[in-house]
Design an enzyme around this catalytic site. Structure first.
Site, PDB file in Angstrom:
ATOM      1  N   GLY A   1      31.849  44.347  55.487  1.00 26.65           N
ATOM      2  CA  GLY A   1      31.443  43.694  54.242  1.00 26.65           C
ATOM      3  C   GLY A   1      32.577  43.496  53.260  1.00 26.65           C
ATOM      4  O   GLY A   1      32.344  43.340  52.065  1.00 26.65           O
TER       5      GLY A   1
ATOM      6  N   GLU B   1      34.224  44.085  34.869  1.00 33.48           N
ATOM      7  CA  GLU B   1      35.249  44.883  35.542  1.00 33.48           C
ATOM      8  C   GLU B   1      35.148  44.755  37.052  1.00 33.48           C
ATOM      9  O   GLU B   1      36.144  44.597  37.764  1.00 33.48           O
ATOM     10  CB  GLU B   1      35.102  46.349  35.128  1.00 33.48           C
TER      11      GLU B   1
ATOM     12  N   LYS C   1      40.776  36.224  41.077  1.00 30.18           N
ATOM     13  CA  LYS C   1      41.064  37.494  40.402  1.00 30.18           C
ATOM     14  C   LYS C   1      42.331  37.393  39.557  1.00 30.18           C
ATOM     15  O   LYS C   1      42.400  37.936  38.449  1.00 30.18           O
ATOM     16  CB  LYS C   1      41.183  38.604  41.440  1.00 30.18           C
TER      17      LYS C   1
END
Length: 809
Positions: A623, A557, A641
């Site tokens: 980040g 996930e 993705k």
């Protein structure tokens, strides 16, 4: 016996025995009584010397002589105890059990002559008057009055015998443990003391290796229906275990299983062949051979086809049994009626015991489900028709794993997962270890699970725990051990722990290639590394193939959307019979941050002037970007993705099938020089003006810029910079957030939308923990809900007549 080999060193042994007992009576008793008992010991030692002298002279020994000599210890210890009790104000009478207890040896063991023993005991009780009696254990006398013993566990057997002879209301056996345990605590540290077990449960557990009480001890108590209490000499306050007839507590106990026990060093012998089918007498011949060889059979299993028969014997008997059978059935083997007689070793028998099993459905299913999830191979199975015992044969090196897995499955202990964490230069792993340390108690309480971090590793070093789990205070800085991937995985996949998990916190494509092999060897994987699923279709299909086998969990996930549950939203749609017809998503939190920061100025907000390059530098410092932000700018991160999401929707999408345009107009200006993250960011200033112009142009039309990935059910896929209406979900998306919109047949006009911030190590660590807890649920760690509910000051204020939060808080 020291004298058996004509070795007169027995004199030294007897001298040590004398000194030991003299020291004990001198420390415990007053002088007069001590002298009396020392004289008794000296007299008895003289008798033992005479016996051993005879052994030396005759150059032989016998079981009778062994029993005579071994009984003296019971005589001395009971007399010392009697004297000590009387010295402390009690009123006890010493009784030598050989005067009252008559037994006879039979092929099935020692048999008590109840009527004769009762008559002899009644005479001794009359002699004792109103005094209590202290009777020796272990020793007895034969039918002719000769000295003998009750053999193994004879002292406990004596207690049960005299409990029946005396008509006792209960029998207490004092040992060195708190009671009967649900499993061997050396193998299952979370083993629990059982408050009550039935006689039958205790016999089954005792036969299969539980050392607390011997099965024969219970026989006199069973016939007289006397409860037996197991207590701890060193912890007398412990409640112990009550052994009695089946009760609601044993039959209706929540887990329906009382406990688990084992017999180790076992070998399986298998006799198979078509010549056995429908032929009478083959089984008789097999067991006649075993009987003549004086071999004890521990377990028997035969298929209904009669094609094969297997049985378990002690490992030390295996070779002898195999040879005897080969010799006996040599003709049948040579004619092909029987195949070669085979063996499997070393093995262990694991027994699942409980009265409640006979009235509960699904017990066997839970047993084998637990073993399957722990990757334990079952070699053979046997179950009696009373359904009180399921016996399972496993390979010896899997015994502890089998015990712990089954113990956890019936909620007798926590589900234990051995965890290894692999990371690169990001802070995800540190945040995850901190989170696991902070939440460990809550996870143990709520999910009955123990997540033990037993190893952490980077690209160069690793730190392995050999004791307590690693925690927030542990760091790779303290380790000098170079990383060895195989050693790391083998340490995490320990034989004594039922479940192993590797958490991949990297973005390393090479490490992602190991995911399939990890799943194949029975290691669960939770990953933030998207390369395995977004790479070649063959890699994706291999992982899905391992998932379909149902033996291992693959949690990914986080690889799509960090801690935002995109997969959790997709599954109910697909499983519920709906179909996703289109997807529009802003996958890159870094580009979302950049667009949002530039938009603030373009919309005329009162904020400092933010350029494209400055906003990108912020994203790097937070980040949010990949190691090289060029991957975000050119759409590589969004492409990965989208590929995973498309494949999860059933589309065999590859990189070549997706039209990708960079987030900045690279065709209009020379590309920036790239290097590490900071160097690349400094060169992005060449795009500051063009990106501001495009943002202002979109704003003039009531639109905003976003970097949007699109997919439809025909497989058309693209990733490009788009103008979207400012009032839309994507138009109002806060900078640094991602957004996924799903259109389905049922939601054709208004999409389902999930959005939220993404990219920080702490958010990713939280998402990884959520994936880990999904694994825990698959392993049987059911969510029990909050340990307790709390009330806030506002609630208390509302509960007060006339009160309200505004005037109470």
């Amino acid at each position: 016996m020291a004298a058996a080999g004509r070795d007169q060193d027995y004199a030294d042994v007897l001298e040590r025995i004398r000194a030991k007992h003299e020291t004990a009576v001198d420390e415990l008793l007053q002088a007069q009584e001590a002298d009396r008992l020392k004289a008794v010991v000296e007299r008895d030692l003289g008798e033992i010397r005479d016996i051993l002298r005879a052994v030396v002279l005759t150059r032989g020994e016998s079981e009778t002589l062994r029993e005579i000599i071994s009984g003296y210890g019971e005589l001395w210890s009971t007399q010392i105890m009697t004297a000590l009790l009387n010295q402390n104000g009690e009123n006890f009478h010493f009784v030598d059990a050989r005067r009252v207890l008559r037994v006879v040896d039979t092929p099935l063991g020692t048999e008590v002559m109840w009527e004769e023993s009762k008559a002899l005991l009644d005479a001794v009780l009359e002699e004792a008057g109103d005094r209590n009696i202290a009777i020796t254990g272990y020793i007895a006398s034969t039918q002719t009055g000769g000295a003998t013993t009750l053999k193994r566990d004879g002292s406990d057997f004596s207690a049960s015998i005299f409990g029946r002879l005396l008509g006792a209301s209960e029998i207490n056996i004092w040992t060195d443990v708190d009671g009967v345990l649900s499993a061997d605590p050396r193998r299952v540290p979370d083993a629990q003391v059982l408050p009550e077990v039935s006689y039958n449960e205790a016999i089954e557990l005792a036969y299969f290796g539980a050392k607390v009480i011997h099965p024969k001890t219970m026989l006199p108590a069973i016939s007289a229906r006397i409860p037996i209490f197991i207590k701890n000499t060193f912890n007398p306050e412990a409640s112990g275990t009550r052994i009695f007839v089946p009760s609601e507590l044993t039959v209706l106990r929540k887990s329906c299983v009382a406990g688990f026990s084992t017999i180790d060093n076992i070998a399986l012998v298998n006799v198979a062949g078509t010549g056995m089918i429908g032929v009478c007498g083959v089984t008789q011949r097999i067991f006649n051979v075993l009987a003549h060889a004086n071999v004890h059979v521990q377990l028997i299993c035969q298929a209904s086809s009669e094609h094969s028969l297997c049985f378990a014997v002690k490992l030390s008997d295996m070779d002898r049994v195999k040879k005897e059978l080969q010799d006996h059935f040599s003709r049948e083997v040579s004619q092909g009626q029987l195949s070669a007689i085979s063996t499997v070793s070393p093995c262990s028998i694991v027994a699942v015991v409980g009265d409640g099993m006979s009235s509960a459905t699904g017990v066997s299913g839970r047993v084998f489900d637990a073993l399957g999830k722990a990757h334990v191979n079952v070699v053979s199975i046997a179950q009696g028709c009373d359904e009180r015992n399921i016996s399972i044969v496993v390979h010896s090196d899997q015994t502890e794993r089998a015990l712990r897995a089954m113990h956890s499955a019936f909620l007798l202990s926590e589900i234990t997962v051995s965890v290894g964490i692999i990371f690169d230069e990001n802070d995800i792993a540190k945040n995850l270890v901190d989170l696991l340390t902070q939440r460990r108690g809550n996870i143990q309480t709520r999910f009955s699970s123990d997540l033990r971090v037993r190893g952490i590793a980077s690209a160069t070093k690793m730190l392995l725990s050999t004791g307590e789990p690693l925690g927030a205070a542990d760091s790779l800085d303290a380790s000098s051990e170079p990383v060895d991937f195989e050693k790391f995985v083998s340490h995490i996949q320990s034989d004594h722990l039922p479940h192993a998990l590797i958490v991949d916190c990297t973005n390393n494509a090479s490490l992602a290639q190991h995911h399939v092999s990890l799943l194949a060897r029975g290691v669960h994987v939770v990953t933030a590394n998207i390369h395995a699923l977004a790479g070649p279709l063959t890699s994706y299909n291999q992982i899905m193939s391992e998932r379909r086998l149902g033996k291992t969990h693959y949690g990914f996930e986080v690889s799509i959307a960090g801690g935002i549950p995109i997969q959790a939203m997709l599954k109910p749609i697909v499983h519920g019979g709906d179909e996703v017809t289109a997807v529009a998503a802003v996958f890159s939190s870094s580009i979302s941050h950049v667009m949002g920061r530039i938009r603030e100025r373009s919309a005329g907000l009162d904020s400092p002037h933010i350029t494209f390059s400055a906003a990108l530098a912020e994203a790097v410092s937070h980040g949010m970007t990949e190691h090289d932000p060029l991957d975000d700018i050119v759409g590589k991160d969004s492409l990965h993705k989208l590929l995973v999401m498309a494949r999860e929707l059933g589309l065999a999408l590859t990189e070549e099938d997706v039209h990708v345009e960079p987030a900045v107009p690279v065709d209009e200006l020379p590309p920036p020089t790239t290097g590490d993250g900071s160097a690349a960011t400094r060169k992005w200033s060449v795009y500051d003006q063009v990106m501001r112009d495009k943002m202002e142009s979109a704003a003039s039309r009531g639109n905003v810029l976003q970097y949007v990935a699109r997919l439809n059910r025909q497989g058309d896929a693209s990733i490009r910079r788009e103008e979207v209406p400012a009032e839309s979900n994507m138009g109002q998306l806060p900078g640094g957030n991602i957004c996924v919109c799903l259109w389905t047949h049922r939601y054709a006009h208004s999409p389902l939308v999930v959005q939220g911030p993404l990219g920080t190590p702490s958010a990713t660590a939280s998402g990884l923990l959520a994936d880990i807890l999904r694994l825990v649920s698959e392993l049987g760690g059911r969510d029990r809900g909050p340990n307790r509910l709390r009330r806030t000051p506002s609630m208390e204020a509302l509960a007060t007549p006339g009160g309200s939060p505004s005037n109470k808080v």
